[in-house]
Structures are given as structure tokens and as C-alpha cells.
Design an enzyme around this catalytic site. Structure first.
Site, PDB file in Angstrom:
ATOM      1  N   GLU A   1     -12.465  32.118 -16.187  1.00 24.21           N
ATOM      2  CA  GLU A   1     -13.213  33.376 -16.193  1.00 24.21           C
ATOM      3  C   GLU A   1     -12.483  34.482 -15.438  1.00 24.21           C
ATOM      4  O   GLU A   1     -12.476  35.641 -15.870  1.00 24.21           O
ATOM      5  CB  GLU A   1     -14.614  33.158 -15.605  1.00 24.21           C
ATOM      6  CG  GLU A   1     -15.596  32.486 -16.535  1.00 24.21           C
ATOM      7  CD  GLU A   1     -15.335  31.001 -16.734  1.00 24.21           C
ATOM      8  OE1 GLU A   1     -15.904  30.406 -17.680  1.00 24.21           O
ATOM      9  OE2 GLU A   1     -14.558  30.419 -15.936  1.00 24.21           O
TER      10      GLU A   1
ATOM     11  N   HIS B   1     -26.726  25.653 -14.501  1.00 23.80           N
ATOM     12  CA  HIS B   1     -26.677  26.501 -15.697  1.00 23.80           C
ATOM     13  C   HIS B   1     -28.012  27.203 -15.948  1.00 23.80           C
ATOM     14  O   HIS B   1     -28.324  27.529 -17.090  1.00 23.80           O
ATOM     15  CB  HIS B   1     -26.292  25.673 -16.921  1.00 23.80           C
ATOM     16  CG  HIS B   1     -24.951  25.026 -16.808  1.00 23.80           C
ATOM     17  ND1 HIS B   1     -23.769  25.727 -16.890  1.00 23.80           N
ATOM     18  CD2 HIS B   1     -24.608  23.738 -16.597  1.00 23.80           C
ATOM     19  CE1 HIS B   1     -22.749  24.892 -16.743  1.00 23.80           C
ATOM     20  NE2 HIS B   1     -23.230  23.685 -16.556  1.00 23.80           N
TER      21      HIS B   1
END
Length: 336
Positions: free
Chosen positions: A72, A141
Site C-alpha cells: 500500500e 478487517h
């Protein structure tokens, strides 16, 4: 829906899903401006972790729809560099927790370069990411970290809650000369509705009254807007008229819309899937008290997620999250 499940398209019944609306927004952006490209993990051949970019690689090719390595920090940094060079990148981060791996890029580069360069450098970058819980993906998550990013000057933070906003917010975000974060709640991808032809020009810095009412203002955003509307329906059966305000923009916050609603109802409930401590709900409550204290008939109530990592077990997950019943209970306390 599992993060690795391919989505089924909505039947052709005159409605569109939130997922399809996002895809159509991306398709329009790619078709109308050669500077726009999409990049992220699995956005190409796989069609996106949640199926939003399905078919776009075949339509626009690998130069415009780019699969990235699992880093990322690297691909958000590449997006910042492309934006500085005059491109209009749309970076997809699978889920908001992964954005923490790019926080240095977002906070120290994207949000600050215009200010640190004396206005010489702009970063017209859009970062899309899935947020929120409710799909049993456990603690790592299921975060709702929008409030963290809404704390950062130099960013615009948006949370589309309807198919119209999902369809049209991207265009407005790409027109912004500074970085925009677009938070898509995972519970909304399969939500369906009819697109409003009059909703094409989206004022991304304005909240929207999704339901008018006279007894209590319910302020919500993203995945909590449908829950607030469900709660309002339930309250109506008991004779309580709830006005539901969808923030839409989390930075900047449309104070005028919130305060205007509170001035009509004189009571407020703020719904926020983030944790209560240091939350966006606390900021909104503070602004109401600062700007409309003498309009309030009762203290402001807040409905937030429990102060725990989000559990995996379905019943525990449901218990940890804001639910319509909890919103109704809070509204009844301020109305009674």
C-alpha cells in the site's frame, strides 16, 4: 459477502446496486478523461476485491486499470507521484485497515505537499477504500477509521450512502485539486435503488436530509444511514417524527445542515460506527453544543460501536455495532 467472493449483478428491474453505481462512475471517469487511471490490488483481472471494477480492464486496458503489488505504501506513493505529474489517479485500497500501511504517504505527503510547497504543488488524488463491519471479517478487517482521516487538514473525506452518491461523488472528487478519500461501506455494495436523473451535480460539501421530521434529528453517515432510516420508520409507528441527516462529507462537515435540523427538532442523536472515544460523533456533538446549545431541549445522545475489537461471531458482531433498535432507544430517551 466474503472479501474473495465474486459478486452477482443485480437483476434488470430498473434499479442499480451501490456496486454498479460505483463502477459506472469509474467507467465515466475513465472514458471522459485520459488522465484518469485506476490502480490497486486485484482491481484488474480479478475485478476488484468487492467487484467494483469488474470488466473495466477489458474495456480500458492494462494502462488504465493497473494491478499493483501488495504494498500500500508503494502504490499510494505512486498515485501521489502521478497526481503531482498531472495525472488523475484513483487508488483503491481493499479495506480501510490496509490504509494504515500507507498512512505516512497519506498524512505526510498527500495532505501536506500543497501547504509545504507554498501552494506550488497540488495532489489531485482520489483514494477509494472499503470501510466498516457487518460481514464477519473479524477485528483486522472491520474497522471504521473515517474519523481518523477526518482529523487531518489537507484531505477531503467523503462517505457515499446512496446509489446516487456512489454514482456521482467520484466525478466531484476527481475535480478537486487536493486529495480526496472516498469511504465505501461494505454493507452497502448490494444495496439497490433507482438513480435520480437530477442528482448528477453532487455538492460534496453538503449534507442531505434523507427524511424530514419534527421531533428528533438523527445524524448518520455511510453504512449507518440505512439503519437510521429503519429506526425512523420504527419510531414513526410510535408517533415519533425523526429527521435523518446524512453527513455525506466528513471533512469538511456541513455544520449549517446539522444545526438547521437541530433548530427544527431541538433534540439530536448522532450515529457513528466508529468507537465512541475520540470519535467523529464526539466532534459532531461538540459542534451542536457549541453552536446550538440553547436550542436543545435535552442532551445529545450518541450511538457508537462498542469499545472492543470487532468480534468475528455474528451475534457478537451485531451486538458490537450500532443497530436500529439502539438508535430508537436513544431517540426515545431524548424525546421522553
Amino acid at each position: 459477502m466474503s472479501a474473495r467472493t465474486r459478486p452477482q449483478e443485480h437483476p434488470d428491474d430498473g434499479t442499480t446496486t451501490y456496486r454498479e453505481a460505483l463502477r459506472e462512475g469509474l467507467r465515466e471517469a475513465l472514458a471522459s478523461d485520459d488522465r484518469v487511471f485506476l490502480m490497486g490490488e486485484d482491481v484488474g483481472r480479478y475485478g476488484g476485491c468487492f467487484g467494483v471494477s469488474l470488466g473495466l480492464l477489458e474495456e480500458f486496458g492494462p494502462d488504465r486499470v493497473r494491478d499493483t503489488p501488495l504494498s500500500e505504501s508503494a502504490f499510494v506513493g505512486a498515485g501521489i507521484g502521478a497526481a503531482l505529474a498531472g495525472m488523475r489517479p484513483v487508488v483503491e485500497i481493499m479495506t480501510v485497515n490496509f490504509s494504515l500501511l500507507a498512512l505516512d504517504q497519506i498524512l505526510n505527503n498527500a495532505a501536506t505537499l500543497r501547504h509545504m510547497s507554498g501552494g506550488q504543488l497540488g495532489v489531485p488524488l482520489v483514494i477509494r477504500m472499503t470501510t466498516g463491519a457487518g460481514r464477519q471479517l473479524a477485528a483486522q478487517h472491520s474497522h471504521s477509521l473515517e474519523g481518523w482521516y477526518a482529523h487531518i487538514p489537507g484531505l477531503r473525506v467523503l462517505a457515499p450512502a446512496t446509489v446516487d452518491d456512489a454514482r456521482h461523488m467520484l466525478s466531484a472528487a476527481l475535480a478537486d485539486p487536493d486529495p480526496v478519500l472516498l469511504f465505501e461501506h461494505s454493507s452497502l455494495y448490494n444495496a439497490a435503488g433507482k438513480l435520480d436523473p437530477a442528482a448528477q451535480d453532487v455538492a460534496v460539501d453538503r449534507a442531505s436530509v434523507r427524511r424530514e421530521g419534527t421531533d428528533v434529528t438523527v445524524v448518520a453517515y455511510g453504512g449507518c444511514v440505512p439503519k437510521a432510516l429503519q429506526a425512523a420508520e420504527a419510531m414513526a409507528e410510535d408517533g415519533i417524527s425523526a429527521e435523518v441527516v446524512d453527513l455525506r462529507s466528513l471533512r469538511p462537515i456541513d455544520d449549517a445542515a446539522i444545526i438547521g435540523s437541530v433548530q427544527r427538532t431541538h433534540r439530536a442523536v448522532v450515529v457513528d460506527e466508529g468507537w465512541r472515544s475520540g470519535s467523529l460523533s464526539a466532534e459532531i456533538e461538540s459542534r451542536i453544543c457549541e453552536q446550538a446549545f440553547y436550542e436543545l431541549d435535552t442532551p445529545v445522545e450518541r450511538v457508537c460501536s462498542a469499545e472492543v475489537p470487532i468480534p468475528y461471531a455474528r451475534r457478537l458482531e451485531e451486538a458490537a455495532l450500532p443497530q436500529p433498535a439502539g438508535i430508537v432507544a436513544a431517540a426515545r430517551r431524548v424525546v421522553s
